[in-house]
Structure formats: structure tokens, C-alpha cells
Design a protein around this motif. Structure first.
Motif, PDB file in Angstrom:
ATOM      1  N   THR B 124       0.839  -1.188   0.000  1.00  0.00           N
ATOM      2  CA  THR B 124       0.000   0.000   0.000  1.00  0.00           C
ATOM      3  C   THR B 124       0.875   1.239   0.000  1.00  0.00           C
ATOM      4  OG1 THR B 124      -0.016   0.037   2.384  1.00  0.00           O
ATOM      5  CG2 THR B 124      -1.804  -1.148   1.324  1.00  0.00           C
ATOM      6  N   LEU B 126       1.277   3.409   2.265  1.00  0.00           N
ATOM      7  CA  LEU B 126       2.010   3.495   3.520  1.00  0.00           C
ATOM      8  C   LEU B 126       3.190   2.515   3.537  1.00  0.00           C
ATOM      9  CD1 LEU B 126       1.402   5.316   5.847  1.00  0.00           C
ATOM     10  CD2 LEU B 126       0.288   3.428   6.997  1.00  0.00           C
ATOM     11  N   GLU B 127       2.929   1.308   3.099  1.00  0.00           N
ATOM     12  CA  GLU B 127       3.986   0.290   3.117  1.00  0.00           C
ATOM     13  C   GLU B 127       5.096   0.635   2.132  1.00  0.00           C
ATOM     14  OE1 GLU B 127       1.489  -3.738   4.236  1.00  0.00           O
ATOM     15  OE2 GLU B 127       1.305  -2.874   2.246  1.00  0.00           O
ATOM     16  N   THR B 140       8.543  -1.923  12.787  1.00  0.00           N
ATOM     17  CA  THR B 140       7.378  -1.627  11.950  1.00  0.00           C
ATOM     18  C   THR B 140       6.658  -0.377  12.454  1.00  0.00           C
ATOM     19  OG1 THR B 140       7.139  -3.993  11.646  1.00  0.00           O
ATOM     20  CG2 THR B 140       5.274  -2.627  11.012  1.00  0.00           C
ATOM     21  N   ILE B 144       6.182   2.926  10.207  1.00  0.00           N
ATOM     22  CA  ILE B 144       4.840   3.327   9.808  1.00  0.00           C
ATOM     23  C   ILE B 144       4.547   4.744  10.301  1.00  0.00           C
ATOM     24  CG2 ILE B 144       2.402   2.851  10.168  1.00  0.00           C
ATOM     25  CD1 ILE B 144       3.630   0.948   8.224  1.00  0.00           C
ATOM     26  N   LYS B 148       3.742   7.846   7.875  1.00  0.00           N
ATOM     27  CA  LYS B 148       2.540   8.671   7.968  1.00  0.00           C
ATOM     28  C   LYS B 148       2.887  10.147   7.864  1.00  0.00           C
ATOM     29  CE  LYS B 148      -0.461   6.015  10.899  1.00  0.00           C
ATOM     30  NZ  LYS B 148      -0.986   6.006  12.256  1.00  0.00           N
ATOM     31  N   GLU B 160      -3.694   6.379   2.639  1.00  0.00           N
ATOM     32  CA  GLU B 160      -2.603   5.528   3.108  1.00  0.00           C
ATOM     33  C   GLU B 160      -2.762   4.080   2.681  1.00  0.00           C
ATOM     34  OE1 GLU B 160      -4.288   7.592   4.918  1.00  0.00           O
ATOM     35  OE2 GLU B 160      -2.971   8.841   6.152  1.00  0.00           O
ATOM     36  N   ASN B 161      -4.003   3.609   2.646  1.00  0.00           N
ATOM     37  CA  ASN B 161      -4.197   2.178   2.413  1.00  0.00           C
ATOM     38  C   ASN B 161      -4.544   1.840   0.974  1.00  0.00           C
ATOM     39  OD1 ASN B 161      -3.492   1.212   4.854  1.00  0.00           O
ATOM     40  ND2 ASN B 161      -5.551   1.375   5.724  1.00  0.00           N
ATOM     41  N   ARG B 179       8.623   8.208  -0.621  1.00  0.00           N
ATOM     42  CA  ARG B 179       9.478   7.065  -0.321  1.00  0.00           C
ATOM     43  C   ARG B 179      10.954   7.464  -0.348  1.00  0.00           C
ATOM     44  NH1 ARG B 179       9.444   2.083  -4.341  1.00  0.00           N
ATOM     45  NH2 ARG B 179      10.187   3.707  -5.729  1.00  0.00           N
TER      46      ARG B 179
END
Ligand SMILES: Nc1ncnc2c1ncn2[C@@H]1O[C@H](COP(=O)(O)OP(=O)(O)OP(=O)(O)O)[C@@H](O)[C@H]1O
Ligand SMILES: [Mg+2]
Lengths: 814, 349
Positions: B124, B126-127, B140, B144, B148, B160-161, B179
């Protein structure tokens, strides 16, 4: 004049015409052998009896040809004596050697600018080409001459199976021995390490399968088999000694627990839909009394599938990392596509024995190649930028592979997993030939007793397991984590907790069952396990249906069947068998040349040559005849059905669903009703083949037509074409390359079923393989026969792929 | 002193694709002619690149497709190894770094944005953003959390998802940017980050990018083939052709004093008011006293103040950073820039 113009504009057509003319000329030249080769084996017999010579000398051959008669060595390619090369230095051959050398050097000499310097500059080339000339002229051509016109003294190619067989025996019994203590004779005995190794693999797999099985249906039997692995004594002895220990009577999990588990798992992974599918599938298995065999099959799949996926991914990754590995495994992957399953079985029996583990190994060997292919394909398709992004994020090699490459390639890898699961269940029946228990075995029994209804129910079980496993694995791979929810322990683990609760509830339920069913059904506790054949069944219904068909249609069908056999199939078979080998070569290599040039001609020619040199050329011809007939009919039906269904969205969806179902449905089941109606004839085999082989052309026609770009269709509509015109002028030509890939798949499917047709009774390669399997098996023959089948498939595959690639480039589709 | 040290320093960097590239390069003795190499089956990616980038500076690399921009960038990030030459990152020799050091460098000091976004399709938003942090070994929860923050920074709050396939191109590139910034890199590489976007979104993303750069002040290597984009963003521009850096200079100098014929052709159609600052057309304050009330800064681009200056009949005084009057600008000069021949102009920007 017009005609000549027409032809010169279409060189390929002209070439094809020439090939056909030559082919028919050769066909007409069988003359004296005509009656013999229609019944092909008579030709071979006559040679053995000495009624005709197997080959005649050069001069005689020439005079035979002039008399419109093929010499025998062109009717049946003589076997190659490959370890007695003929070297001949007579004047003729020296001359040939010189001519070959001159031919090789001519171009370089003609193109050189400075002729006087040519010798000095090109000395290396001259020497090397001279060497080639000598080899060809003094060794190769004399050998070839002797092969065709000399006396056949030794048939070494026919001895390969025996050599392979001896070699495998040597590997197992004599190679690299080590003493092993044998408790039975209380002494050390020499064992081959190869055999110890294969046994260890077999034992490991067997242990894993039994472990899963113990969990699923458990009870007495599996404890024993587990015990067999662990102790030197026989399991039964061990069990008797430990009778009063608690673990000797660990009960199995009641079916209700697993069913509830399936509901929960389906819900957790995807939602209500999957939950219902998984749960009701379990209920079906239990209610129809197939729980036990289904769990046996499941335990077998749960071991074989992960192992296949693991191997597939590992080899795929290795092939991606190293060009050498890729080059080495590519031919294996190619052959594996069309290699018949039965041919694997013989070597597996020899090396691994019989049992569930052997079945699992056969399955793994069968299911791994597509996984490798798809993994490699997926990895190669990962865009280089994503790879760079991973590296710039600071991944080391391991992270790059497992966190970037493999997940990004997951689409293809998941298709691979799907393939593996489908293959595993497709193998369920075949694996039961070599001792795998479960649905496949029961299916085989039902088939032997011609019990259609039961076979059908079992088939549905297999399809359900395949579909549920496939959907579950897909859903698992697509699962998403939620980072936001701040959940308590109970909330986070609610499914696990729910399962635990259900587990105990169901145990309790099963316990109560002891009273509920105490007097009704002789101690059978339906809440615990519905035993085999104690469930409900629809068998009488199907049986009645089949009986009705047989009693009412049989007469009509018989007439049709006889007509088909006498008027179509037998003449077709006869004409295939009447082909002199040389004519077959002209036809196949000619088509190869037209499609893909010299390269394709040579590739196809080598495949055919291999088959022609084995003892099974005639059988291969029969396989080819059945293949041709089945493929023509399947493609005809498939494209028409596909083209009609694609006109309507709903029909499209429906037909694709039907294709999916029929593909997983065990192909053996078609055999029963067909045999009952058509008897043990070629018609039965062909109908079973067509039912299966019609799937790919249908599917690919639908896909191909659906993917024709909208804009083109609109353009066609705007220019005022009728619907039919549009179909034949635009949609079909554009979809044609894709449809041809469907034809390709059709050939593979048909080949697969033609071989299975040996069960009904055929005289082709499949029958020979089957006999190898049941007569204890000669590894060499099994492998060679397998290769013969595979090469037929590969030759067609090569031609169609080459054509489709060219065509797509031409149309600018990719 | 550390301010003086260039963050990126390239010293005769060559990158040649092909089998015997190294050998051929040695034989060529530093004189690489692309055609000769091509005949031998080699492709010249980067040909003798030497330059420095200072801290906080934005160098834009420009050139036509296939001119070697990406290859240069990949050499400096060592996604490919340069065939010859040295590259220093903050004084450390990149080419001699071990794999481990290199990974450390990428995990802490470098970030990169790609033309086709190069997001991981199975993760996603966020990931994806948290990915470099997780690779580094952060927990993690921390990753995360940080991801955010980045989502908020690039304005994707609420998505985010989403999976990359559910986002528009501009949104995907925001994820790519987030990123690349997640590890707080000092050096930021961007390879045609906005080329795949349509013009409106591109403009918006450029503004966004300038805003971010205003806040973050990174050292940036930015690749583009869009000259307008280069002019909007660059401190300095490097123009490449066939692997050779033809000219590396400020935007104004490149337009006004093209070093080679190629650069001149390249910049011919560039509207000069977009490049030139008022400084370059102002005259010394003469004896006239009748100034306009208007004031313009000497660093303003002509384009931005042209309308105001032209609307004023009188000379407009020019201010420097300290608000001192350092010269005047006449509307006639501005008209000359806007509509006249460019060859006569001298630059002192
Ligand atoms: N891995 C490679 N192997 C061989 N040649 C390559 C490789 N990568 C790039 N090249 C060649 O190097 C030259 C420069 O390529 P590069 O990708 O750096 O161009 P670019 O300026 O980034 O172009 P674009 O604007 O299209 O991205 C091209 O001629 C390209 O064909
Ligand atoms: Mg590029």
C-alpha cells in the motif's frame, strides 16, 4: 498466365503446393509394398521373415526408383548404427571432401579483394574448413551412405532402451555400495547409495504425507504407518506393545471441526463468498461419504503442492540469476510440457517403489516445470526501475529477491501456484496407479466397475478440492494488513479464538453423537465421520440415466459408430500407416521450411528422425492419426462455439466457467459413458479426447475475439460492414494468432488424452507406455516412448509458435 | 570547510556498455569517439564527465533521449559501475566502496525518484513509503509512524491504504517522492520524475517540488528533457549529448553564451525572459532623477516583472538584496529582450 501471376504473388502457397505434390508422388510410389504397409506391422514382419530386404544397395535403389517404386529403406528409415562409424578414403569420397571444402571456401574467396593475398590471410579459415570437409566427406557421408544403402548389421538405436535400463540397474544395485545392517537376516548387506538416497527421499515424503493424514483422519492406521518410519520393528508389533498408551488411540479430528475451520478460514482470508464455498465443499465431501478418501488426497496435495511451489520458485530464481542454469533447464522445461505422465511413472517405480510417496514424487515432477517457467517469466518481467528502486532503498541481495523481486512478480508466480494445484489434482488419478491412496484410487475402482454415478461424485470432489485450495491460496497471497486499528489481543486473534471455540464445540458435538446414533446405525457416529459409502449418493440417478441412454440410443449410435469407423477412421488410419517414412519427412519438414525457414525444417526433422529411428514409428503414426482427427474436430467445434458465445456477455462468462470446470474435472470420467455407448473402439477414445481438447480452442477463441481493439470494431461499423463481414474480415484475422495458440494448447491436451486412451484400448504409443508400466517396466523404453510422444507435441508446438510470433509481429500486436 | 567540500564530485567518469569496454577505453587513451566504439559493438553512455555539486545546490541534467542522462545518474548512485573515473560522495570515493558501505550510504544518504514511479505493486501507499525504513531494520511501528508523516508532507493524507494501481499518476509520483525522502537523505536523485505526467499535473508537481525543496534544502541531481522544467528548477544546468556534457552553467549563461553549436540550437527557442534576470538588462544609475515609483529586485526574472515595467513610461529603479538602488531598467531594454534579436545581449547574471 493469370494463374502463374497468382502463384508468383504467393510464394508460400507455391511452396506448399510443391511439397504436397512431392508428398503424393512419394505416396504413390509404395507400389509393391502397398498391401504390406497398410497393415504396417506386416511390413516389419516381412522384413524379419526375409520376404523383403530391409535395405537395398545404391544401384538397385536407383533402378527401383526409376521403376516407380521406393526402396524399402525410404519406407521405413533403417536404424542408425551410431557407434560403428564408417570411414572411407576411396577416390569418390576424397573428391566429395574436396568439393565440400571448396564449397565452404568459395564465398570467402569470391568476396576477397586481393586474390593473391587470400591464401596467406585466411590460412586458419582454410585449415578449419578443410577439416570440416574431411569429416563430412570421409566420415559423415560414407556413414550416411552405408546407413541408407548398406547392410544393416547392428541396430544400435533400438538398443538404447536396454542400455538405459542396464544403467539404471547399475545405479541402483552396483554403483557406490555401502554396507547396511539388515535386521531380517541379522547381517550387513551391500546397498547402493543411490537407492538409499531415493529411499530416504521417499520416506521423508511419506512421513510428511502421513503426518498431515494423521491430523486429518488419523486413527489407527496412520499411527501404524508413522510407527513404521520411526522404529526398526514392524509398526503393528510396536503398536501391540504400546496398546495401552494414550497415543495409540488418538482419535482423528471430526469432520465438523474441519468444516467449521474451512468456513472460518474462508471468511478470514476473503469474506463471506469464499467462506461459503470452502465450507459447503467440505460438507459435500462429508455428506457424500467421501470424507476419508478426500482427506487422503488432500494430505497428498498439501505435501506435493508446497514442495512443487518451493522447487519451482528456487529453480526459477536460480535460472533468473544465472544464464547457465537457464540454458540447462530450458530444454527440460520444453520437453516436460508434452511428456506423457505415464512415462514418468516407470522410472519412479524403479527408483522409489510404490506408494503415496511415489505418487507425490510423480506429482512433483509433473507440477514443478510450469512453476519454474512462470517464476522465471514473472521475474523477467519486473521492470528494471522497480529493481533500481529496491536497490536505492538499500536492499541487500536477499531483501531484493524476497521483498522486491518475488512480490512484484507475484502475478505470474500466483498463476504458477494455481497451475501447481490444478496439476496436483489432475495427477490424483494417475498417481493412484503407483499406489497413491485417496479419491483417485476410488475413482479408478469405480471406473473399473463402470459405476458412472460414483465416478461423477468423486470427480466433483476433486474439482471442489482444487477450486477451494486455489481460491484460498490466492486470497492468502492477497491479504492486507491494517496498521491503523489499535486492537486488543482478543480482537486481533478473534478468528483463532473462534476456531478454538468451534473446535471444542464440535468435539463435544461428536461426543454427544455417540448417544444420538447409539442404536440407529450400528455405532456409526455421523457427527464424527461419515464412513465411505454410508453417505448419501446420487448414483442411482446417473446409473438410470446411463441405462436409459444405452437401452434407447444404442442402436442408433451403433449405426453412426460403424459408419464413422468404416468410412472415416479406418481409411484415415490406413492412409497414415501407408505413408512411406520419406513422404512423412517431406511433408513435415516442408511445412517447417515454409513456416520458419531452414531452422524450423531442421528442428522438426530432428524430432521426426528420433521417432523414426525408434522401434515405434508405426505406433507413432497411429498416435498422429488420432491426434490429427481429434485436433481438427476440436478446433472446428471450439472456434464455432467460442465465436458464438462471445457475442453475448453472459454466454462468454458461462463458457469460460465451463472451460475451467472441465479442465480440472478428471479426464478419466469421460471414458465411462463413452465406452458404454461406443464400445472399445477408436471412436470412444476420440470422443473422450475431443471433449477434453475442445477446451483450449474455445477459450482462446473467446479471449482472442474479446481482445480485438474496440476502436477497430468501431471503425468497421462506421464503414458500414455487416456483422458477419466484420467477423470474418476484421475480428477473426486479428484474433487468429491468439486462436492458433489455442490450437497449440489443443494439441497438447489432445496428446495427453490420446495417451490416456490406452486404457480403452489403442495400438499407439500410449499402449506401449501402458504395457511398460504394467509389465514391471523398462526404464529405457519408458523414457524413449515418452520422448517420442513429447517430440510429436514439440514439433507441432514449434511450428505453431513460430508462425504465431511472425504473424503477430506482422499485425503489430504484442 | 565542509561547506566548501562538494557533495558530489565526478572526475572524468566514463560509462561504456559492451563486452570489451574497459580494454577499448584503455586503448582509446581517454579520447572516446562514439562512432568508433559503436562499430566495435559498444555503446557510449557517459563520456568523460567531470563536475561538482555543492551542498544544497540543484543541478539539472538535460539532453535528448539516449544522451546518457540516466546512465550518469546511475553511475553516481552506483546502480551501475562506471567503466572509468572517480566519483566522490562527500569526499568519499564511491567507486571503491564495498557493497556493505554502499548499502549503508543508500540507506542513509541517498534517495531516488523514478520516471515510471517504480512503486511496489503489492504494497500500500504506507507500506511503500515505509519500505526503505523497514529494509534498514527499523521497527514496523516506527517506520509506519514516519511513513505517515511523509504521507502528510506530500499531501496524500487519507489514501494511506490505497494500492499503487488505485492512484493517479501524479499521486503515484507523490508516493515515489515520499518514499525517497523517508530516510531523510542528503542527496536526492530524480530521473525525469514528472515526464510521465500530463502538463497540468506536471506544473502542480513542480510547484510541490519547489515547496519541498524550500523546506528541505537537499543537494539535488535532477534529470529532465524538458527545458522549461529545467529553467524553473535549476541552479545550474548540464546539457548532455551522446554522453558528453556539452555545457554546465547557470540557466542564463547557457541561453546567452552557448558553449557549442549544439547547445545554441538547443536553447534557440527558449524565451529569454524566462531565463534572464533584471540584473542582466539594468543600466547604471545615470543623472536622471525622474524615477518611477515602482521598484524591482535585481534577481527577479524579466518575465515576472515585464508587464509592470512596460506599463511605466519612466525608468524603474532596481534594488539589490539590501534594498539599495543599484541601477535602473528602461522599458525599451525589456522590449528588446522580449521581441528583439538575442545575439547582442551580454549577460552579467
Ligand atoms: N544496460 C545497457 N546496456 C547497453 N546500453 C545501454 C544500457 N543502458 C543504457 N544504454 C545506452 O546508453 C545510452 C544512454 O542511455 P540513457 O538511458 O542514459 O539515456 P537517457 O538520456 O536517460 O534517455 P531517456 O531520456 O530516454 O531516458 C543509450 O544509447 C542507451 O541505449
Ligand atoms: Mg533516462
Amino acid at each position: 498466365m493469370n494463374f502463374i501471376n497468382y502463384l508468383s504473388e504467393r510464394p508460400k502457397l507455391t511452396q506448399f503446393g510443391i511439397v504436397l505434390i512431392v508428398f503424393f508422388i512419394l505416396m504413390s510410389m509404395t507400389g509393391l509394398y502397398h498391401d504390406l504397409i497398410v497393415e504396417r506391422h506386416l511390413f516389419a514382419k516381412s522384413i524379419v521373415k526375409g520376404e523383403i530386404q530391409s535395405s537395398v544397395g545404391f544401384a538397385e535403389s536407383m533402378s527401383m526408383i526409376l521403376n516407380w517404386q521406393l526402396p524399402p529403406q525410404l519406407v521405413r528409415i533403417p536404424e542408425l548404427t551410431f557407434y560403428h562409424p564408417v570411414i572411407n578414403t576411396s577416390a569418390t569420397y576424397v573428391l566429395i571432401a574436396l568439393l565440400v571444402t571448396a564449397g565452404l571456401l568459395y564465398k570467402s574467396f569470391a568476396e576477397s579483394v586481393n586474390k593473391s593475398q587470400w591464401l596467406r590471410v585466411n590460412w586458419f579459415q582454410i585449415i578449419s574448413k578443410g577439416f570440416v570437409g574431411i569429416i563430412v566427406g570421409l566420415l559423415f557421408i560414407p556413414t550416411l551412405y552405408n546407413w541408407f544403402f548398406g547392410e544393416v548389421t547392428r541396430s544400435t538405436f533400438w538398443e538404447i532402451p536396454m542400455m538405459l535400463q542396464d544403467f539404471s540397474q547399475y545405479l541402483i544395485f552396483e554403483f557406490w555400495l555401502t554396507p547396511v545392517y539388515d535386521p531380517e537376516i541379522e547381517d550387513y548387506e551391500d546397498y547402493g547409495r543411490v537407492r538409499l538416497f531415493t529411499r530416504a527421499i521417499g520416506a521423508t515424503l511419506l512421513f510428511l504425507i502421513n503426518l498431515v493424514r494423521e491430523l486429518l483422519i488419523g486413527g489407527f492406521e496412520t499411527v501404524v504407518s508413522l510407527a513404521n518410519v520411526f522404529s526398526d520393528q514392524s509398526g503393528w508389533d510396536w503398536l501391540n506393545e504400546n496398546k495401552d498408551k494414550w497415543y495409540s488411540s488418538v482419535p482423528a479430528i471430526p469432520w465438523t471441526v474441519l468444516t467449521a475451520g474451512a468456513f472460518i478460514l474462508g471468511y478470514k482470508l476473503q469474506g463471506v463468498g469464499l467462506s461459503i464455498l470452502a465450507g459447503f465443499s467440505c460438507i459435500y465431501l462429508a455428506v457424500f461419504g467421501q470424507w476419508e478418501p478426500a482427506m487422503q488426497t488432500l494430505s497428498f496435495v498439501l505435501v506435493a503442492a508446497p514442495v512443487s511451489v518451493l522447487f519451482g520458485v528456487i529453480w526459477g530464481v536460480l535460472a533468473y540469476k544465472s544464464r547457465t542454469v537457464e540454458r540447462v533447464i530450458t530444454p527440460f522445461l520444453l520437453v516436460a510440457q508434452t511428456f506423457p505422465h505415464f512415462a514418468y511413472l516407470v522410472p519412479i517405480i524403479v527408483f522409489f517403489g510404490i506408494g503415496d510417496h511415489a505418487g507425490a514424487i510423480a506429482t512433483i515432477i509433473f507440477a514443478t516445470p510450469p512453476m519454474i517457467r512462470l517464476t522465471l517469466l514473472g521475474l523477467k518481467r519486473v521492470s528494471p526501475e522497480v529493481l533500481d528502486a529496491g536497490r536505492m532503498s538499500g536492499c541487500h541481495n536477499y531483501q531484493l529477491m524476497f521483498k522486491v523481486l518475488i512480490p512484484t512478480a507475484r502475478r505470474d508466480i500466483l498463476i504458477g501456484v494455481n497451475q501447481v494445484i490444478m496439476q496436483c489434482l489432475a495427477m490424483a488419478v494417475i498417481a493412484s496407479f503407483i499406489g497413491a491412496m485417496g479419491l483417485g484410487f476410488n475413482l479408478l475402482l469405480a471406473l473399473n466397475q463402470l459405476r458412472v454415478g460414483q465416478a461423477l461424485e468423486l470427480g466433483v470432489c476433486i474439482v471442489l478440492i482444487a477450486v477451494v485450495l486455489d481460491k484460498l491460496s490466492l486470497a492468502w497471497a492477497n491479504k492486507q494488513t491494517d496498521y491503523f486499528a489499535d486492537l486488543s489481543f482478543v480482537e486481533r486473534n478473534k478468528t483463532a479464538l473462534l476456531f478454538v471455540a468451534v473446535f471444542f464445540a464440535a468435539l463435544l458435538f461428536a461426543w454427544f453423537g455417540n448417544w444420538v446414533f447409539a442404536d440407529t446405525a450400528k455405532g456409526i457416529n455421523y457427527f464424527y465421520l461419515i464412513p465411505h459409502n454410508k453417505g448419501i449418493t446420487t448414483e442411482p440417478f446417473w446409473q438410470a440415466g446411463v441405462d436409459y441412454m444405452v437401452s434407447n440410443w444404442r442402436a442408433d449410435i451403433k449405426i453412426f459408430n460403424e459408419w464413422l469407423l468404416v468410412e472415416v477412421l479406418m481409411p484415415m488410419k490406413a492412409s497414415y500407416l501407408a505413408m512411406p517414412a520419406i513422404a512423412t519427412f517431406v511433408l513435415t519438414m516442408g511445412v517447417g521450411y515454409i513456416i520458419g525457414g531452414i531452422r524450423s525444417a531442421i528442428i522438426v526433422g530432428s524430432f521426426m528422425l528420433f521417432i523414426a529411428l525408434t522401434p515405434w514409428w508405426e505406433r507413432a503414426l497411429i498416435t498422429m492419426y488420432m491426434l490429427t482427427f481429434a485436433v481438427i474436430v476440436s478446433v472446428f467445434i471450439g472456434t464455432i462455439v467460442g465465436a458464438i458465445c462471445v457475442q453475448n456477455k453472459r454466454a462468454t462468462k458461462f463458457i469460460l466457467l465451463v472451460c475451467d470446470t472441465f479442465q480440472t474435472f478428471p479426464s478419466f470420467i469421460y471414458l465411462i459413458p463413452v465406452i458404454m455407448l461406443f464400445g472399445v473402439t477408436d471412436t470412444s477414445v476420440l470422443i473422450a479426447v475431443i471433449v477434453y481438447a475442445v477446451i483450449p480452442p474455445t477459450r482462446y477463441t473467446v479471449e482472442g475475439l474479446r481482445n480485438v481493439p474496440e476502436s477497430l470494431l468501431d471503425a468497421a461499423d462506421m464503414s458500414g460492414t455487416t456483422k458477419l463481414q466484420r467477423m470474418f474480415k476484421i475480428e477473426f484475422p486479428l484474433a487468429f494468432p491468439h486462436i492458433m495458440l489455442g490450437v497449440n494448447q489443443c494439441v497438447v491436451f489432445a496428446l495427453f488424452m490420446v495417451i490416456i486412451g490406452a486404457f480403452i484400448g489403442t495400438e499407439d504409443l500410449g499402449q506401449e507406455i501402458m504395457q511398460q508400466l504394467f509389465s514391471g517396466g523398462n526404464i529405457g523404453s519408458g523414457l524413449m516412448l515418452g520422448l517420442c510422444v513429447a517430440f510429436i507435441g514439440l514439433a507441432v508446438d514449434h511450428l505453431i509458435q513460430t508462425w504465431a510470433t511472425k504473424r503477430r509481429k506482422l499485425l503489430g500486436i504484442d | 570547510m565542509s561547506d566548501q567540500q562538494p557533495v558530489i564530485k565526478c572526475d572524468s567518469v566514463y560509462k561504456i556498455f559492451g563486452k570489451d569496454a574497459e580494454k577499448m577505453l584503455q586503448n582509446a587513451n581517454g579520447k572516446v569517439v562514439a562512432e568508433e566504439f559503436q562499430k566495435a559493438g559498444c555503446v557510449v553512455g557517459v563520456n568523460n564527465a567531470s563536475f561538482e555539486v555543492k551542498k544544497g545546490e540543484m543541478l539539472v541534467v538535460m539532453g535528448l533521449s539516449g544522451s546518457g542522462k540516466s546512465t550518469l545518474l546511475r553511475c553516481i548512485s552506483r546502480l551501475t559501475d562506471a567503466t572509468a573515473g572517480n566519483i566522490y560522495i562527500e569526499g568519499e570515493d564511491l567507486t571503491s566502496m564495498s557493497d556493505k558501505e554502499l548499502i549503508g550510504l543508500r540507506r542513509n544518504k541517498m534517495g531516488m525518484v523514478f520516471q515510471s514511479f517504480a512503486l511496489l505493486p503489492h504494497k500500500t501507499v504506507l507500506e511503500n513509503i515505509a519500505f526503505p525504513l523497514q529494509v534498514k531494520g527499523n521497527s514496523t511501528k516506527d517506520s509506519i509512524q514516519r511513513a505517515k508523516e511523509m504521507v502528510d508532507l506530500v499531501g496524500l493524507t487519507g489514501r494511506e491504504n490505497y494500492f499503487p494501481r488505485e492512484l493517479s499518476g501524479g499521486q503515484q509520483q507523490r508516493v515515489g517522492i515520499a518514499r525517497s525522502l523517508a530516510v531523510e537523505p542528503d542527496i536526492w536523485f530524480l530521473d525525469e520524475p514528472f515526464s510521465a505526467l500530463d502538463p497540468l499535473i506536471r506544473k502542480e508537481m513542480q510547484d510541490e517540488f519547489l515547496r519541498l525543496q524550500g523546506v528541505l534544502n537537499k543537494t539535488i541531481l535532477f534529470v529532465t528533457h524538458d527545458f522549461d522544467e529545467a529553467l524553473r528548477l535549476a541552479d545550474r544546468i548540464a546539457i548532455m549529448k551522446d554522453g558528453i556534457i556539452e555545457q554546465l552553467d547557470t540557466p542564463a549563461n547557457i541561453v546567452l553564451n552557448p558553449a557549442t553549436e549544439y547547445v545554441r540550437k538547443f536553447t534557440e527557442d527558449v524565451p529569454r525572459e524566462k531565463v534572464l534576470k533584471i540584473k542582466s538588462v539594468m543600466e547604471p544609475v545615470g543623472d536622471e532623477k525622474d524615477f518611477s515609483d515602482l521598484r524591482v529586485s535585481e534577481d527577479a526574472l524579466i518575465e515576472t516583472v515585464a508587464e509592470a515595467v512596460l506599463g511605466d513610461p519612466k525608468s524603474v529603479p532596481v534594488l539589490n538584496a539590501n534594498d539599495d538602488i543599484v541601477g535602473v531598467v528602461h522599458s525599451s531594454k525589456v522590449i528588446h529582450v522580449l521581441f528583439g534579436e538575442n545575439s547582442t545581449l551580454e549577460s552579467n547574471a
